[in-house]
Scaffold this motif. Sequence first.
Motif, PDB file in Angstrom:
ATOM      1  N   ASP A 475     -63.277  68.185  -4.389  1.00  0.00           N
ATOM      2  CA  ASP A 475     -64.279  69.110  -3.875  1.00  0.00           C
ATOM      3  C   ASP A 475     -65.644  68.760  -4.451  1.00  0.00           C
ATOM      4  OD1 ASP A 475     -62.375  70.502  -2.466  1.00  0.00           O
ATOM      5  OD2 ASP A 475     -61.932  71.829  -4.172  1.00  0.00           O
ATOM      6  N   SER A 476     -66.631  68.874  -3.585  1.00  0.00           N
ATOM      7  CA  SER A 476     -68.001  68.624  -4.038  1.00  0.00           C
ATOM      8  C   SER A 476     -68.447  69.740  -4.981  1.00  0.00           C
ATOM      9  CB  SER A 476     -68.946  68.545  -2.839  1.00  0.00           C
ATOM     10  OG  SER A 476     -70.283  68.483  -3.272  1.00  0.00           O
ATOM     11  N   PRO A 477     -69.205  69.402  -6.005  1.00  0.00           N
ATOM     12  CA  PRO A 477     -69.704  70.468  -6.901  1.00  0.00           C
ATOM     13  C   PRO A 477     -70.642  71.431  -6.211  1.00  0.00           C
ATOM     14  CG  PRO A 477     -70.730  68.347  -7.395  1.00  0.00           C
ATOM     15  CD  PRO A 477     -69.641  68.071  -6.425  1.00  0.00           C
ATOM     16  N   ARG A 478     -71.047  71.086  -4.987  1.00  0.00           N
ATOM     17  CA  ARG A 478     -71.898  72.014  -4.255  1.00  0.00           C
ATOM     18  C   ARG A 478     -71.093  73.203  -3.734  1.00  0.00           C
ATOM     19  NH1 ARG A 478     -73.554  67.073  -2.083  1.00  0.00           N
ATOM     20  NH2 ARG A 478     -72.344  67.473  -0.191  1.00  0.00           N
ATOM     21  N   PHE A 479     -69.776  73.029  -3.646  1.00  0.00           N
ATOM     22  CA  PHE A 479     -68.934  74.091  -3.149  1.00  0.00           C
ATOM     23  C   PHE A 479     -68.395  74.898  -4.318  1.00  0.00           C
ATOM     24  CE2 PHE A 479     -68.046  70.691   0.164  1.00  0.00           C
ATOM     25  CZ  PHE A 479     -69.097  71.119   0.951  1.00  0.00           C
ATOM     26  N   GLU A 480     -67.919  76.071  -3.968  1.00  0.00           N
ATOM     27  CA  GLU A 480     -67.391  76.950  -5.009  1.00  0.00           C
ATOM     28  C   GLU A 480     -66.128  76.358  -5.609  1.00  0.00           C
ATOM     29  OE1 GLU A 480     -66.355  81.681  -5.675  1.00  0.00           O
ATOM     30  OE2 GLU A 480     -66.780  80.870  -3.664  1.00  0.00           O
ATOM     31  N   TYR A 481     -66.042  76.417  -6.902  1.00  0.00           N
ATOM     32  CA  TYR A 481     -64.922  75.803  -7.613  1.00  0.00           C
ATOM     33  C   TYR A 481     -63.693  76.712  -7.529  1.00  0.00           C
ATOM     34  CZ  TYR A 481     -61.941  74.549 -11.544  1.00  0.00           C
ATOM     35  OH  TYR A 481     -60.863  74.214 -12.321  1.00  0.00           O
ATOM     36  N   GLU A 482     -62.627  76.099  -7.064  1.00  0.00           N
ATOM     37  CA  GLU A 482     -61.343  76.788  -7.027  1.00  0.00           C
ATOM     38  C   GLU A 482     -60.357  75.971  -7.848  1.00  0.00           C
ATOM     39  OE1 GLU A 482     -60.137  77.329  -3.068  1.00  0.00           O
ATOM     40  OE2 GLU A 482     -61.836  78.612  -2.499  1.00  0.00           O
ATOM     41  N   PRO A 483     -59.815  76.482  -8.912  1.00  0.00           N
ATOM     42  CA  PRO A 483     -58.917  75.697  -9.789  1.00  0.00           C
ATOM     43  C   PRO A 483     -57.731  75.131  -9.028  1.00  0.00           C
ATOM     44  CG  PRO A 483     -59.537  77.784 -10.794  1.00  0.00           C
ATOM     45  CD  PRO A 483     -60.016  77.835  -9.386  1.00  0.00           C
ATOM     46  N   VAL A 484     -57.444  73.857  -9.282  1.00  0.00           N
ATOM     47  CA  VAL A 484     -56.311  73.154  -8.674  1.00  0.00           C
ATOM     48  C   VAL A 484     -55.437  72.604  -9.800  1.00  0.00           C
ATOM     49  CG1 VAL A 484     -55.595  71.297  -7.155  1.00  0.00           C
ATOM     50  CG2 VAL A 484     -57.679  72.586  -6.645  1.00  0.00           C
ATOM     51  N   GLU A 485     -54.161  72.868  -9.715  1.00  0.00           N
ATOM     52  CA  GLU A 485     -53.276  72.409 -10.790  1.00  0.00           C
ATOM     53  C   GLU A 485     -53.198  70.892 -10.861  1.00  0.00           C
ATOM     54  OE1 GLU A 485     -49.500  74.189 -10.319  1.00  0.00           O
ATOM     55  OE2 GLU A 485     -50.213  76.254 -10.605  1.00  0.00           O
ATOM     56  N   ARG A 486     -53.137  70.235  -9.714  1.00  0.00           N
ATOM     57  CA  ARG A 486     -52.984  68.774  -9.726  1.00  0.00           C
ATOM     58  C   ARG A 486     -53.562  68.214  -8.435  1.00  0.00           C
ATOM     59  NH1 ARG A 486     -47.284  65.448 -10.597  1.00  0.00           N
ATOM     60  NH2 ARG A 486     -48.221  63.341 -10.645  1.00  0.00           N
ATOM     61  N   TYR A 487     -54.298  67.109  -8.610  1.00  0.00           N
ATOM     62  CA  TYR A 487     -54.857  66.434  -7.443  1.00  0.00           C
ATOM     63  C   TYR A 487     -53.850  65.388  -6.949  1.00  0.00           C
ATOM     64  CZ  TYR A 487     -59.331  68.557  -8.575  1.00  0.00           C
ATOM     65  OH  TYR A 487     -60.331  69.442  -8.812  1.00  0.00           O
ATOM     66  N   ASN A 488     -53.782  65.246  -5.641  1.00  0.00           N
ATOM     67  CA  ASN A 488     -52.808  64.323  -5.042  1.00  0.00           C
ATOM     68  C   ASN A 488     -53.451  63.068  -4.472  1.00  0.00           C
ATOM     69  OD1 ASN A 488     -50.673  66.137  -5.560  1.00  0.00           O
ATOM     70  ND2 ASN A 488     -51.179  67.305  -3.704  1.00  0.00           N
ATOM     71  N   GLY A 489     -54.737  63.074  -4.268  1.00  0.00           N
ATOM     72  CA  GLY A 489     -55.385  61.909  -3.702  1.00  0.00           C
ATOM     73  C   GLY A 489     -55.310  60.704  -4.622  1.00  0.00           C
ATOM     74  N   LYS A 490     -55.159  59.535  -4.036  1.00  0.00           N
ATOM     75  CA  LYS A 490     -55.022  58.325  -4.841  1.00  0.00           C
ATOM     76  C   LYS A 490     -56.272  58.070  -5.675  1.00  0.00           C
ATOM     77  CE  LYS A 490     -51.841  56.067  -1.588  1.00  0.00           C
ATOM     78  NZ  LYS A 490     -51.619  54.882  -0.726  1.00  0.00           N
ATOM     79  N   THR A 491     -57.383  58.125  -5.016  1.00  0.00           N
ATOM     80  CA  THR A 491     -58.625  57.858  -5.740  1.00  0.00           C
ATOM     81  C   THR A 491     -58.888  58.925  -6.798  1.00  0.00           C
ATOM     82  OG1 THR A 491     -59.511  56.865  -3.729  1.00  0.00           O
ATOM     83  CG2 THR A 491     -61.066  57.399  -5.465  1.00  0.00           C
TER      84      THR A 491
END
Length: 1620
Positions: A475-491
């Motif tokens: 997520d871009s820092p321009r958007f509201e931050y919503e906590p995510v336990e784990r990212y799945n994207g490769k990059t």
Amino acid sequence: MAFMAVLESDLRALSSEARRRYPAVKDGAEHAIIKLRSLSSPSEIADNEDILRIFLMACEVRTVKLSVIGLSCLQKLISHDAVAPSALREILSTLKNHAEMADESVQLKTLQTILIIFQSRLHPENEENMAQALHICLRLLENNRSFDSVRNTAAATIRQAVALIFDNVVHVESLPVGKFGFGGHISRSSSVTSDVNRSINSSESWELEIVSREQSLMRETLTNAGKLGLRLLEDLTALAAGGSAIWLRVNSLQRIFALDILEFILSNYVVIFKVLVPYEQVLRHQICSLLMTSLRTNAELEGEAGEPSFRRLVLRSVAHIIRLYNASLITECEVFLSMLVKVTCLDLPLWHRILVLEILRGFCVEARTLRTLFHNFDMHPKNTNVVEGMVKALARVVSYVQVQETSEESLAAVAGMFSSKAKGIEWILDNDASNAAVLVASEAHAITVAVEGLLGVVFTVATLTDEAMDVGELDSPRFEYEPVERYNGKTAVLCIAMVDSLWLTILDALSLILSRSQGEAIVLEILKGYQAFTQACGVLHAVEPLNSFLASLCKFTINFPNEAEKRSAVQSSGSKRSEALVEPRDSIVLTQKNVQALRTLFNVAHRLHNVLGPSWVLVLETLAALDRTIHSPHATTQEVSMPVPKLTRESSGQYSDFSILSSLNSQLFESSAMMHISAVKSLLSALCQLSHQCMLGTSVGVGSAVTQKIGSITFSVERMISILVNNLHRVEPLWDHVVSHFLELADNANQHLRNMALNALDQSICAVLGSEQFQDYVSSRLQEISHEMEAGDSQLKLLECSVISPLRVLYSSTQNIDVRAGSLKILLHVLERHGEKLYYSWLNILEMLRSVADASEKDLVTLGFQNLRVIMNDGLTSIPADCLHVCVDVTGAYSTQKTELNISLTAIGLLWTTTDFIAKGLLHGPAEGKETGFHDEHSVINQMNGDMGETLSSESPDKVNERAATLNIIDCDKLLFCVFSLLQTLGADDRPEVRNAAVRTLFQTLGSHGQKLSKSMWEDCLWNYVFPAVDRAFHMAETSSKDEWQGKELGTRGGKAVHMLIHHSRNTVQKQWDETLVLVLGGIARLLRSFFPLLSDLSNFWSGWESLLFLLRNSILNGSKEVAIAAINCLQTTVFSHCSKGNLPLPYLNSILDVYGHILQKSPNYNDNAASKVKQEILHGLGELYVQAQNMFDDKMFSQLLGIIDLAVKEAIVTNDNFETEFGHVPPVLRTILEILPLLRPTEYISSMWPILLRELLQYLPKSYSSLQKEEDDARQASITDKSPDNNIRKQNEILNGTASVSPKKVEDPPRSSGSSTTIVAGIPSYLFAEKLVPVLLDLLLQAPITEKHIIFPEIIQTLGRCMTTRRDSPDGSLWRIATEGFNRIIVDDVSGFTLNCGKDLKISKTASMRIWKEVADVYEIFLVGYCGRAIPSNSLSSEALKADEALEMTVLNILGDKILKSPIDAPSEILQRLVLTMDRCASRTCSLPVETVELMPFHCSRFSLACLQMIFSLSSCDKASDWNMTRCEVSKISIVVLLTRCEYVFKRFLIDENDLGKHPMPTTRLEEIIYVLQELANLILHSETACVLPLHPYLRSGLSDDEDHEKRPSSACFISLFL
């Protein structure tokens, strides 16, 4: 066709050159020319071998010129495809022969021809031709006898040939045209960021590479072209390894050249190695083996392998393999990377390490390479963490700075290199260095490369993070931050892993180099790395790396001197030690590094504001320190070495840095409007946390530590306000967070913090209420219906209440006086600026102010009342209708408080403001439910005011209607009664000032808005509020204590108490209640003046009126002077306001008149001055009463009025019997009577009262002795009833009606005795009052109707005569003069008129006329004979006064002779005779005296006597200028007889005196008299009728008459004959 022409030209040149020595060549050329002309295209030439053959023939001659021409022509034919492929072998054979020629030009032409062959369709397709072509080039390259140019050209040709060969392989093998490589080494740009960006732009995406690999199948079979390329690659690898090329038939070649060709192939033809298995096998087994062997450093490097250029090529080749083939050569790349990392730790030449570092740097700045490496190795559990190793290796190089002896020099060099790089200048190490300076530069270069590598890693992480955001993995820092336990994207996963693995190493290295560096370029570059990595950590939500980098960055922002620096600074000051002790403050110098670090911090904060979360605390601590620095007078930037004053600093260049930083500091918080609400909350939480951290320990202690903490708290508070101001559009979720901290600060023990919190709360509340949101709300509230507005703005209602409620909480939750006062000040500011916007929170505000009214602290009560005053003056229109009664109650609470008197008084005034507002609701509100509409009452008011109604309000109708609409839903009557009840209660307050103000306000309110009240409301007001207020005030004035009060005790002096001075008029409770009673009576007067017609129509008003009159009468009789005057004014105001308009009924008028009579009949128990003042007011009131109500007076009322005035006069005469003697002027009461008497002119309806009025006045003038005796007897008989006005009036009526007769009596001279004066009526103390009364009497007489005037005229004349006779008793007084002048005036103006008109006017009888003339004759007889021309003694008269008196006497005489006796009056003959005889008596004084006493007579006496004689002569003679009438004739006859008698006596007396005197001279007076007589007799002319009465002969009579010429008449002889 140009090609054909050029080719023909070349053949001619060849023919010409071979003409002499080589005829065969010549003939062949000519034959070729002929043949060429028959051909038209290059393809035809290719089919005809004659053209090619002639050129080959020329080459076979092997002469330089012919060979050059032949080779040139071959190049043209090959270039234009004019040569058949079958001729390639023969051409290559020819070229091989020419390569062996020693001529440079021929060798160069040979190389050019070979290159053209590779570029044309003759490209060798079999191994023999390919090998032969390459062999020719290699021989020329390796031949020691070859020229340098030939060798260089051969090297270039080989490179181009190799490229063409492999291009052909790609083409023939149908491989993708795109290249998965970089095309060789990428040059460095001016910054690491640019390098990373270029590496991304120069490579294809990683995903595309994987897709291409999956889509393309690895092939093991090769075409002929593929096999040729493979054979070439194998031979080149063998040559690079130092072996021989079997296929190329070359035994040896420079390894460096072969390695260079391999490096070119590896970097530019990646697709070949990725698709074709044989090539991949060669790469894996031969090339990698070669490179691994070349990389080994465990043995001594000898020969070509140890040269830097060779090492560079090896490293570049390894770099290409690692960069381009790491996916397929994982093991090999892992080995290569391990070896490279290991090299950095070995004791190798510096240039070697630098080369390795550059390779590592290249990997780091290439985002795709680094990403691939990290993905293939570090993220694979079985592989080595090669990227981590590279980063640690680079970090170790940087860390060497700490142990190097020349670290400072190296760091300076590093800074210089970065600066040069920023300018586009690259520093390259070409060979090993031994010079010390070059050594330092080399070390700096190594550090520079290492730093760039680390920065490359940083920017790579940032770039990959951005890429992950672009594809939606993060997520871009321009958007509201919503906590995510784990990212799945490769990059995203890769970036997180890279950060976790590398951040600590990178941070240590970068912080080290940043702390030791001062150069602008390197600092900027490192700070860019800080910014990039921190932002990446923020996007990845890597909290620990983020906080660590932020903490490290903040460390470089501001330099606070440590204790050691402070001590050293003090010790080095030397002579300035005392100054250092005096100024203990620390100087803070912001370097350019600090400034850039701060800017970087701002950039990070702006970028990550939505994701910083708890990390905000680190940023805010630094920004707080920056804020303190900016506002510190001891802070400077690096350009200024010494602190400068603030004013000087503003104009300096360094101050621009402060301005920029301050602006950035503000903009960061202003940009909170663009943050998400959760981010704003995080920022506020961090500010609160910072403030909480600093709050500890601020309550105690002093010094810089406490100052810094307070400064940080100030920063936090100011920024919280800034955030709030910039987020007003969404303030609801933020408000409680902010205000709760402000309330906590307000409860702190530190005074400064409390004040800060109060100011912040003030600004915050005003900002919210001043927002556009509230402004729009106010507009909508004024336009929409109430219930719709409440339903739509429920959220705003909650917000308004939450904004205002902290003030009440703050006031009620603390006992600190300052905090309470601060909360009230905030409320005051809110009400002043935004009170009109409030709607739902008024109840809380009013309840808060009510509680303040009960406070014992004066300051709190004052502030609370200031708030209330703003509400009452400006905020009533915005208060909801159901809160108005609360507002009134709160105002009443402030009125009754005892803390501050002025507040109570002003609060009462605010009640008046409230009634004004409520009255507008009465005026414009609904009329239902009211007994009498406003319009009816208003018409009554218009009638009272003569249809001149007052303007009710200066406001526009729209505004009035808006305000009235507010009151439509409530009962305005109840609100008014609520106010009236408060005022009534306050009217009984024990503080005189308060009750007076309440009384005044009550009546002013009723007076201002009474026309808006219904009759029922008026009845309630009168019986419940007005009359009870009057009764209470009267009762308290009667029963209060009369003990004097010393006043409030102020202190002591000399052991004695000192009291406040109290004016004598207020030093008792009774006097103070008298003052209140005066105000009550004044209020009653105002109500009666304004609303009497309306009130008189009320039921039972007459009973109230009687009770009021009773109180007024008692107030006048028993009250103080002020109370009495106020009571009189109350009565008189009613009369004055309504009598002239006919609005005062007769019973009310009679009742007022009765009150006046009763008061004057009763003697007030006052001192003389007070009684006199009261009587004066009453008398003035009587005069005004008659003036205003004269049309309502009848005979009885007028008689009653005269009786009251008579009573007042007699009372004044009795009371002030010695006043004139003591003070020399008329008493005040009598003066007042004199002022009102001219007002008492009877109207035409009661004209019969004129004689009574004038006769009433005559009794106050001097009377005769006989009249005095009679009145004294009457007084003894009726002593009881003398004071009754009715008895006096009854007497006057009897006289007027004829039941009692008034017989005129002849005024006689009273008996005289030595030293006595004429006796005057008792009760008249002196003549002063008579002197003032006579002109008034005469003025009234002249205004009386003629009929009534003749009735009283004799008495007037008689009385004036008596006044004239006072001359002898009081010669110095003015009474006789005034009376004489008045007598002359009425004689001239009225008496003659009466006599002339008596015949015409039937109302005037002859008897009346006779009576008038009798009185006139009596006055003349008495005054002229007894008081004119007499020697009256006077000691005080001046000569001028005596002359004036003499002139007055002459005036009386002249009026008698000229105005009366010569006028046609109807006076009887006996009256005329009396008047003439009176003048004769006066004329006889001179001649009647003995001659001895004549000289003693004053001159004025003789002059008056002679004047009388002269008047007799005038009356006797006939003058043509005068009118001759019957009266004139009669007077002339009487006068001539009297004249002759007088003349006879004069002559006789003169003869007697002359004989008696003998020789003594005759007195002058006597001589003048006889001379005058003789002269007058000589000139006397008589009328014929006058002459008839003389005892003469008719002839003599005719001689005295005026019928003939005077000159012919012997008049003198005739007269003389009379006396003979």
